[in-house]
Design a protein around this motif. Structure first.
Motif, PDB file in Angstrom:
ATOM      1  N   ALA A 114     -15.987 -22.992  11.226  1.00 55.47           N
ATOM      2  CA  ALA A 114     -14.933 -22.075  10.790  1.00 55.47           C
ATOM      3  C   ALA A 114     -13.948 -22.778   9.854  1.00 55.47           C
ATOM      4  O   ALA A 114     -13.525 -22.202   8.837  1.00 55.47           O
ATOM      5  CB  ALA A 114     -14.204 -21.486  11.999  1.00 55.47           C
ATOM      6  N   VAL A 115     -13.595 -24.019  10.169  1.00 57.00           N
ATOM      7  CA  VAL A 115     -12.690 -24.787   9.312  1.00 57.00           C
ATOM      8  C   VAL A 115     -13.337 -25.016   7.946  1.00 57.00           C
ATOM      9  O   VAL A 115     -12.698 -24.849   6.899  1.00 57.00           O
ATOM     10  CB  VAL A 115     -12.289 -26.130   9.972  1.00 57.00           C
ATOM     11  CG1 VAL A 115     -11.518 -27.014   8.995  1.00 57.00           C
ATOM     12  CG2 VAL A 115     -11.453 -25.870  11.221  1.00 57.00           C
ATOM     13  N   LYS A 116     -14.620 -25.359   7.946  1.00 54.56           N
ATOM     14  CA  LYS A 116     -15.336 -25.563   6.679  1.00 54.56           C
ATOM     15  C   LYS A 116     -15.375 -24.274   5.874  1.00 54.56           C
ATOM     16  O   LYS A 116     -15.141 -24.280   4.659  1.00 54.56           O
ATOM     17  CB  LYS A 116     -16.754 -26.073   6.935  1.00 54.56           C
ATOM     18  CG  LYS A 116     -17.512 -26.358   5.659  1.00 54.56           C
ATOM     19  CD  LYS A 116     -18.881 -26.927   5.905  1.00 54.56           C
ATOM     20  CE  LYS A 116     -19.550 -27.194   4.573  1.00 54.56           C
ATOM     21  NZ  LYS A 116     -20.908 -27.707   4.731  1.00 54.56           N
ATOM     22  N   ALA A 117     -15.667 -23.158   6.538  1.00 59.28           N
ATOM     23  CA  ALA A 117     -15.705 -21.871   5.843  1.00 59.28           C
ATOM     24  C   ALA A 117     -14.345 -21.549   5.220  1.00 59.28           C
ATOM     25  O   ALA A 117     -14.270 -21.094   4.069  1.00 59.28           O
ATOM     26  CB  ALA A 117     -16.138 -20.759   6.803  1.00 59.28           C
ATOM     27  N   GLU A 144      -3.557 -29.544   7.672  1.00 54.63           N
ATOM     28  CA  GLU A 144      -3.579 -30.295   8.933  1.00 54.63           C
ATOM     29  C   GLU A 144      -4.399 -29.547   9.954  1.00 54.63           C
ATOM     30  O   GLU A 144      -4.385 -28.315   9.993  1.00 54.63           O
ATOM     31  CB  GLU A 144      -2.166 -30.458   9.505  1.00 54.63           C
ATOM     32  CG  GLU A 144      -1.382 -31.618   8.965  1.00 54.63           C
ATOM     33  CD  GLU A 144      -0.094 -31.812   9.746  1.00 54.63           C
ATOM     34  OE1 GLU A 144      -0.128 -32.467  10.807  1.00 54.63           O
ATOM     35  OE2 GLU A 144       0.934 -31.301   9.279  1.00 54.63           O
ATOM     36  N   LYS A 145      -5.087 -30.309  10.789  1.00 53.92           N
ATOM     37  CA  LYS A 145      -5.853 -29.732  11.903  1.00 53.92           C
ATOM     38  C   LYS A 145      -5.471 -30.502  13.155  1.00 53.92           C
ATOM     39  O   LYS A 145      -5.425 -31.737  13.146  1.00 53.92           O
ATOM     40  CB  LYS A 145      -7.350 -29.853  11.637  1.00 53.92           C
ATOM     41  CG  LYS A 145      -8.219 -29.265  12.746  1.00 53.92           C
ATOM     42  CD  LYS A 145      -9.682 -29.270  12.363  1.00 53.92           C
ATOM     43  CE  LYS A 145     -10.341 -30.510  12.865  1.00 53.92           C
ATOM     44  NZ  LYS A 145     -11.793 -30.533  12.686  1.00 53.92           N
ATOM     45  N   SER A 146      -5.196 -29.788  14.224  1.00 54.89           N
ATOM     46  CA  SER A 146      -4.865 -30.438  15.493  1.00 54.89           C
ATOM     47  C   SER A 146      -6.114 -31.030  16.126  1.00 54.89           C
ATOM     48  O   SER A 146      -7.243 -30.791  15.684  1.00 54.89           O
ATOM     49  CB  SER A 146      -4.248 -29.419  16.459  1.00 54.89           C
ATOM     50  OG  SER A 146      -5.253 -28.542  16.955  1.00 54.89           O
ATOM     51  N   ASN A 147      -5.895 -31.761  17.200  1.00 54.74           N
ATOM     52  CA  ASN A 147      -6.995 -32.178  18.057  1.00 54.74           C
ATOM     53  C   ASN A 147      -7.588 -30.943  18.722  1.00 54.74           C
ATOM     54  O   ASN A 147      -7.020 -29.847  18.655  1.00 54.74           O
ATOM     55  CB  ASN A 147      -6.483 -33.142  19.136  1.00 54.74           C
ATOM     56  CG  ASN A 147      -6.179 -34.513  18.582  1.00 54.74           C
ATOM     57  OD1 ASN A 147      -7.061 -35.203  18.108  1.00 54.74           O
ATOM     58  ND2 ASN A 147      -4.909 -34.901  18.636  1.00 54.74           N
TER      59      ASN A 147
END
Length: 164
Positions: free
Chosen positions: A25-28, A39-42
């Motif tokens: 989903a992040v890649k999309a 930024e992305k959390s743990n």
């Protein structure tokens, strides 16, 4: 001149390879023109919250992004990614391969049938506030201030599972 806005997104999944679901989903999102993941959390594991049936535990994370899209267009992008990944909405709070929520958008307050931001239940959900705390300085973002709720909520059910 293109105006950049910042937004906070919450992600959750409890079907299949959960970490891979979030990474997909992040890649999309990052492939959508006009969206940049800042930024992305743990990742955090949490038990299902307020669900009507037996479900697997969730993996949750939060993102801070920049975008040229309006909040409603961003919502459409998120719903499109959910659909492309195979999300099925049988009933509210059912298991999901991916859930992407627009939690906040700049300093806007939106209250429409399609979208409410800041998300109305952020301050009730440790599984949102714990990862959100990693991408929001001092538990604040625009008009959203969850510092008091963050201090007072029970965070014991939110387990860090993977350092990124």
């Amino acid at each position: 001149m293109t105006i950049l806005s910042e937004a906070l997104l919450g992600m959750g999944t409890n079907i299949g390879d959960k970490i891979q679901n979030i990474e997909n989903a992040v890649k999309a999102l990052s492939l959508v023109p006009g969206i940049e993941v800042l930024e992305k959390s743990n990742y955090y594991e949490t038990i299902p919250f307020g669900v009507p049936d037996k479900q697997e535990n969730y993996i949750n994370c939060c993102l801070r992004i920049s975008t040229v899209n309006s909040a409603k267009v961003l919502l459409g992008v998120c719903l499109g990614i959910e659909a492309a990944m195979g999300r099925v909405r049988k009933h509210k709070f059912c298991s999901r391969i991916i859930d992407i929520d627009v939690l906040a958008y700049d300093d806007e307050i939106i209250d429409s049938k399609e979208l409410v931001v800041p998300h109305p239940r952020i301050k009730e959900r440790a599984f949102v506030m714990v990862p959100l705390n990693e991408v929001c300085e001092n538990q604040k973002f625009g008009v959203l201030d969850f510092s008091v709720a963050f201090k007072n909520i029970d965070k014991s059910g939110v387990k860090l599972i993977n350092r990124i």
